[in-house]
Design a protein around this motif. Structure first.
Motif, PDB file in Angstrom:
ATOM      1  N   ASN A  57     -21.325  93.220 -36.455  1.00  0.00           N
ATOM      2  CA  ASN A  57     -21.809  92.566 -37.681  1.00  0.00           C
ATOM      3  C   ASN A  57     -22.338  91.167 -37.370  1.00  0.00           C
ATOM      4  OD1 ASN A  57     -21.201  94.799 -39.181  1.00  0.00           O
ATOM      5  ND2 ASN A  57     -19.218  94.051 -39.886  1.00  0.00           N
ATOM      6  N   SER A  61     -26.145  89.887 -38.040  1.00  0.00           N
ATOM      7  CA  SER A  61     -26.392  88.692 -38.833  1.00  0.00           C
ATOM      8  C   SER A  61     -27.307  87.700 -38.097  1.00  0.00           C
ATOM      9  CB  SER A  61     -25.044  88.063 -39.173  1.00  0.00           C
ATOM     10  OG  SER A  61     -25.231  86.845 -39.795  1.00  0.00           O
ATOM     11  N   LYS A  66     -29.931  94.594 -40.568  1.00  0.00           N
ATOM     12  CA  LYS A  66     -28.954  95.335 -41.368  1.00  0.00           C
ATOM     13  C   LYS A  66     -27.832  95.871 -40.466  1.00  0.00           C
ATOM     14  CE  LYS A  66     -29.054  98.876 -44.941  1.00  0.00           C
ATOM     15  NZ  LYS A  66     -29.839  99.960 -45.514  1.00  0.00           N
ATOM     16  N   HIS A  67     -28.204  96.269 -39.242  1.00  0.00           N
ATOM     17  CA  HIS A  67     -27.225  96.910 -38.356  1.00  0.00           C
ATOM     18  C   HIS A  67     -27.213  96.258 -36.975  1.00  0.00           C
ATOM     19  CE1 HIS A  67     -27.175 100.119 -41.307  1.00  0.00           C
ATOM     20  NE2 HIS A  67     -28.460 100.298 -41.154  1.00  0.00           N
ATOM     21  N   ASN A 211     -32.982  97.473 -38.624  1.00  0.00           N
ATOM     22  CA  ASN A 211     -32.838  97.559 -40.082  1.00  0.00           C
ATOM     23  C   ASN A 211     -32.790  98.999 -40.571  1.00  0.00           C
ATOM     24  OD1 ASN A 211     -32.763  94.794 -40.736  1.00  0.00           O
ATOM     25  ND2 ASN A 211     -34.989  94.653 -40.468  1.00  0.00           N
ATOM     26  N   ASP A 213     -31.896 102.672 -41.309  1.00  0.00           N
ATOM     27  CA  ASP A 213     -30.617 103.393 -41.313  1.00  0.00           C
ATOM     28  C   ASP A 213     -30.631 104.599 -40.361  1.00  0.00           C
ATOM     29  OD1 ASP A 213     -29.785 101.625 -43.263  1.00  0.00           O
ATOM     30  OD2 ASP A 213     -30.241 102.975 -44.925  1.00  0.00           O
ATOM     31  N   ARG A 216     -30.399 103.546 -36.838  1.00  0.00           N
ATOM     32  CA  ARG A 216     -29.025 103.115 -36.552  1.00  0.00           C
ATOM     33  C   ARG A 216     -28.141 104.340 -36.297  1.00  0.00           C
ATOM     34  NH1 ARG A 216     -23.540 103.873 -37.883  1.00  0.00           N
ATOM     35  NH2 ARG A 216     -22.452 102.051 -37.091  1.00  0.00           N
TER      36      ARG A 216
END
Ligand SMILES: Cc1ncc(COP(=O)(O)O)c(C=O)c1O
Length: 232
Positions: A57, A61, A66-67, A211, A213, A216
């Motif tokens: 995380n 950041s 996002k991931h 980002n 999904d 990821r």
């Protein structure tokens, strides 16, 4: 959170089981299951571990992603990305990127039917000229190690998008402090976290940030199934 706060606090939440402000090191391989596949989000530490989640995380950041995914080295992170490909796929890569990346591509993955085309990516028209129907990925390192050559990420992202290819940026040398490739249109950011992200020459570590999904999920699957992850 602004950048300086993120660098210190990102990814860290009080531990839900004890309230510890700092994430504990979970030195466990396996987690108890109350029934088949009934657990609190973790079953086996190759797949996931709360300490690693906090790190991932934090990675996300720092790159406004996002991931985030953590790996046992920058090369392991790179290896995971190449596993998205299939024999016959083509990768356009910078001709002067980090030697270990070149070695992985040319001395290992090339034998599995993936074709790597090395060009001077500082001239983005060279990227356009190298695109074929099989181009699935453009791998850019900017600045490069060691020559510090710069590629225009935004322009490369437009070319990648038009070609239906993924743009991967090795952002190790700029670090997220100076450059955030996802904000410029890249699909995946890779770091040798051994360098500026680690900061103290005391750890070997790699990271991927993205980002999308679906991307990821695919990379998480590769991380879990085969590529060495960053353990506790
Ligand atoms: C730009 C760049 N990418 C990738 C790597 C590989 O990372 P690691 O040594 O963490 O496997 C390095 C290592 O020097 C690097 O400088």
């Amino acid at each position: 959170m602004k950048r300086d706060t993120k660098i210190i606090h990102a990814g860290v939440e009080p531990d839900p089981s004890t309230g510890a402000i700092m994430t504990p090191i979970f030195q466990t391989s396996t987690y108890v299951q109350t029934g088949p596949n009934e657990h609190k989000g973790y079953d086996y530490s190759r797949a996931g571990n709360p300490t690693r989640t906090a790190l991932e995380n934090a990675f996300a950041s720092l790159e406004n992603a996002k991931h985030g995914l953590a790996f046992s080295s920058g090369v392991a992170a790179t290896d995971a990305v190449i596993r998205l490909l299939k024999p016959g796929d083509e990768v356009i890569a910078a001709s002067d990127m980090y030697g270990g990346t070149y070695r992985l591509f040319s001395k290992l993955w090339a034998d599995f039917g993936i074709k790597f085309i090395y060009i001077d990516t500082t001239q983005v028209e060279n990227i356009s000229a190298a695109i074929t129907g099989q181009t699935k990925m453009i791998w850019v390192e900017t600045p490069t190690n060691p020559l510090m050559n710069i590629t225009d990420i935004e322009a490369a992202a437009v070319i990648a998008k038009n070609a239906g290819a993924l743009l991967v940026v090795d952002n190790t040398f700029a670090s997220p402090y100076l450059q955030n490739p996802l904000d410029l249109g890249a699909d995946i950011v890779m770091h040798s976290a051994t360098k500026y992200l680690g900061g103290h020459s005391d750890v070997i570590m790699g990271s991927l940030m993205m980002n999308d999904d679906e991307l990821r999920e695919k990379l998480f699957f590769i991380q879990k199934v085969v590529v060495q992850c960053r353990g506790p």
